[in-house]
Design an enzyme around this catalytic site. Sequence first.
Site, PDB file in Angstrom:
ATOM      1  N   SER A   1      39.588  20.952  67.493  1.00 56.04           N
ATOM      2  CA  SER A   1      38.660  20.076  66.765  1.00 56.04           C
ATOM      3  C   SER A   1      38.263  20.649  65.402  1.00 56.04           C
ATOM      4  CB  SER A   1      37.403  19.832  67.608  1.00 56.04           C
ATOM      5  OG  SER A   1      36.684  21.031  67.820  1.00 56.04           O
TER       6      SER A   1
ATOM      7  N   LYS B   1      27.736  17.863  69.046  1.00 52.21           N
ATOM      8  CA  LYS B   1      28.043  18.551  67.784  1.00 52.21           C
ATOM      9  C   LYS B   1      27.157  18.033  66.646  1.00 52.21           C
ATOM     10  CE  LYS B   1      32.871  19.489  68.986  1.00 52.21           C
ATOM     11  NZ  LYS B   1      34.288  19.144  68.730  1.00 52.21           N
TER      12      LYS B   1
END
Length: 806
Positions: A656, A699
């Site tokens: 990611s 996140k």
Amino acid sequence: MSISNLIPADLRFNIIPESLGFSDTSELQYDSLPWIGQERAEMAARFGLGMDQPNYNLFVLGETGSGRSSLLRQAMEAAASNKALPPDLCYLHNFDAPERPQALFLPAGQGRLLRNLLAHLVKSIQSEIPGCLEGQEFKAESERIERNYKEAESRIFSELEIFAEMRSFSIQREAGRMVFTLLGKKKHALTEDEVLALPKEKRAEINQAEQELRAKIAGYFEEMRPLERLKINGLVELRRQVVKPVLDRELQEIRHGLDHKYQDYAKLDAYLEQVMQDVLNHLELFKTADMDEESHSDILGKVLSRYRVNLVVDNHGLKGAPVLVEDNPTFHSLFGSIEYQSESDVLVTNFTRIRAGVLHKGHGGFLMLHLRDLLADEMIWEKLRRFLRSGKLQIEEPGMAFSPMAAVSLIPEVVHVDVKIILIGSREQYYDLQEHDPEFARSFRVKVDFAESFLSSPETRRASSIFIAHASHNLGLPHFTAAAVARMLEDSHREAEDQTRQSAIFSRAEALVMESAAFCRTRSGILVNEGDVEAALRARSLRHDYPAQRIQESIAEGDVLITVHGENVGQLNGLSQVDLGDYRFGLPVRITARTFAGEDGLLNIGREVEMSGPIHDKGVLILQNYLSALFAHIAPLAMNASIVFEQDYYGVEGDSASCAELYVLFSSLSGLPLKQGIAVTGAVNQYGEVLPVGGVNEKIEGYYRVCEAAGLDGSQGVLIPSRNRRNLMLERNVIEAVASGLFHIHSVEHTSEGIELLTGVPAGIVGGTGSYPAGSVLGLVQSTLHAYRRACQLRDHQKEGKRHLR
């Protein structure tokens, strides 16, 4: 392509309470648990439970907390209610081989009846047989037999007496022996001295007479033996004739009390006949005169114990087939056992000490087991494999061969058991079983696969509301308002990380029901409202978020370097997620890159020190290939570059951060600074397309907290993949910051869009000459790479010149 700035409506799926169609959950019908979003699993379960063929056992796979056990038990009970009652199972004494007790199946409830009837038989014969043996008819006939015997004995003995007198001997019976004495002329017994004083010829005559008498005595006993046998047999037959009608009557009552149409009736009838013969063979034990003798009583008790029924499976009162769940499967609990007791340093047992296992008790029905429990004991696993192969169960005590004491063992009759096993396990266990034990796997032909999430719809939201109502009712908790239910449903979407899907892990929802109800009762509320659910969620987070809080404090205190203001070259904030199992949270991590002229290519420092996982390493290699493809016209690239996650002490895994790594590399090569207020997450493929990542909500929220602590100035935000937009279920405080313009969430489909946002400079598109426009990001990168190439060529030329000078 263009970058998208997401608005508050994009950031969360909101459920309007009024759309649910009720004001509170007390209005809903909740008789049973609904199969919410598990149509495939429900269809498979109903099919498997309805199949009566062998090997159609069910393997239920899915995540813990998905409701798989509860829903399967509910389905088992529904299927069991339509099945026939299974039979009782008894064990009986085997008169031909006592070490091999007989198994007997009886219609449900008749095992208990047979046990009671035989117990009544034992009581009856203990009172009636002595009465029969003391009756006038029996006494008269037995006296006649005794009298006939005595008359014959007296006649034969009289002949023996005459024979003895003729030879000057007297004879009499003493304790079953014959004692004879030599007589003198005056009929008195001669002493040994008197006999020795007789002439030799006379002594010879006496010896001859004694031999003849001894022969006659032997003939007497030979003649008496058949008469004695005739008397004994006559008395035995008389007792049998007197008692047999009583036994016939009692056993006939037992036969009449039982169903004659079942399969094992012939076996029972043969057993009852053996009971009769055994009683008739031991009639002497029923004499009243001997009943006070302790040893005699023990012997009688042992004989009578043979007529007991060991009812190991009693289905009396059962409605439908049995439904069993074994949460602690041991060898004995599954397959049965034989109990022993010590007598004179020997372990002894008998058929009454046989105990059934749950597999016996589940005959004709269903048994639920958890695979993990079975795998803990190799002996259980092997025994279960043999059972599934044959369908037959042998009760045994495997450890008796190693007992320090001598043991009298039993081998109970093997029985055929038809039980459908529902095995609960994980996906990993299921596929591991398919690969490593295909024989066992073939016994579980029905795969019941529970989904982790499902598409949300008005129907699933209604079913989820019924689940909440069902849980509240079963747990004795207050019902929930529509607004509270809507908040719980939104939390389900958050758990699924999808605006279009709900989580199928209902154990979390059930826990949230209980925790929300606790807050409701704290404020003495009648119904659980939205505020109670919010309070429960905050409390849950507070119980688990210490690691996240500590990292946030480290960032705020400057121990962990994160910059959320200004611009920097070759530096950017990436977004990562930490999953502790019971809690997930996101946090930013600084990613930096340095580039130089050289020929080593891209260096992943984390990989070099073995602190990155294979997926992350794969992402870096893809990034490197994409970079090479962008500048293939000047390949090979003359570059040394290094990328690192700063202050990472635990390792990194996942791809990611690929986008962020690419952007810091572009920044270092172009010399363009990156906006430090915008953190980046997203994977990249070899064509520069930005791919979705996991944990996007955590996140974003983790980075928002860092920015909030540092001071929101309207420049901060995050850059996420466009394909992650439907995964957004953000906390309301983040959405409010977006609405007020203090925080921004940007989504991109291609890396070029992101680099333009971060630098404020166009990315650049390759022209007809194969070069990028000057002043664009890629144009500046291209210029740097050309400079690196010239520097490397100059260095190589200088090295070559020095070599020639030597």
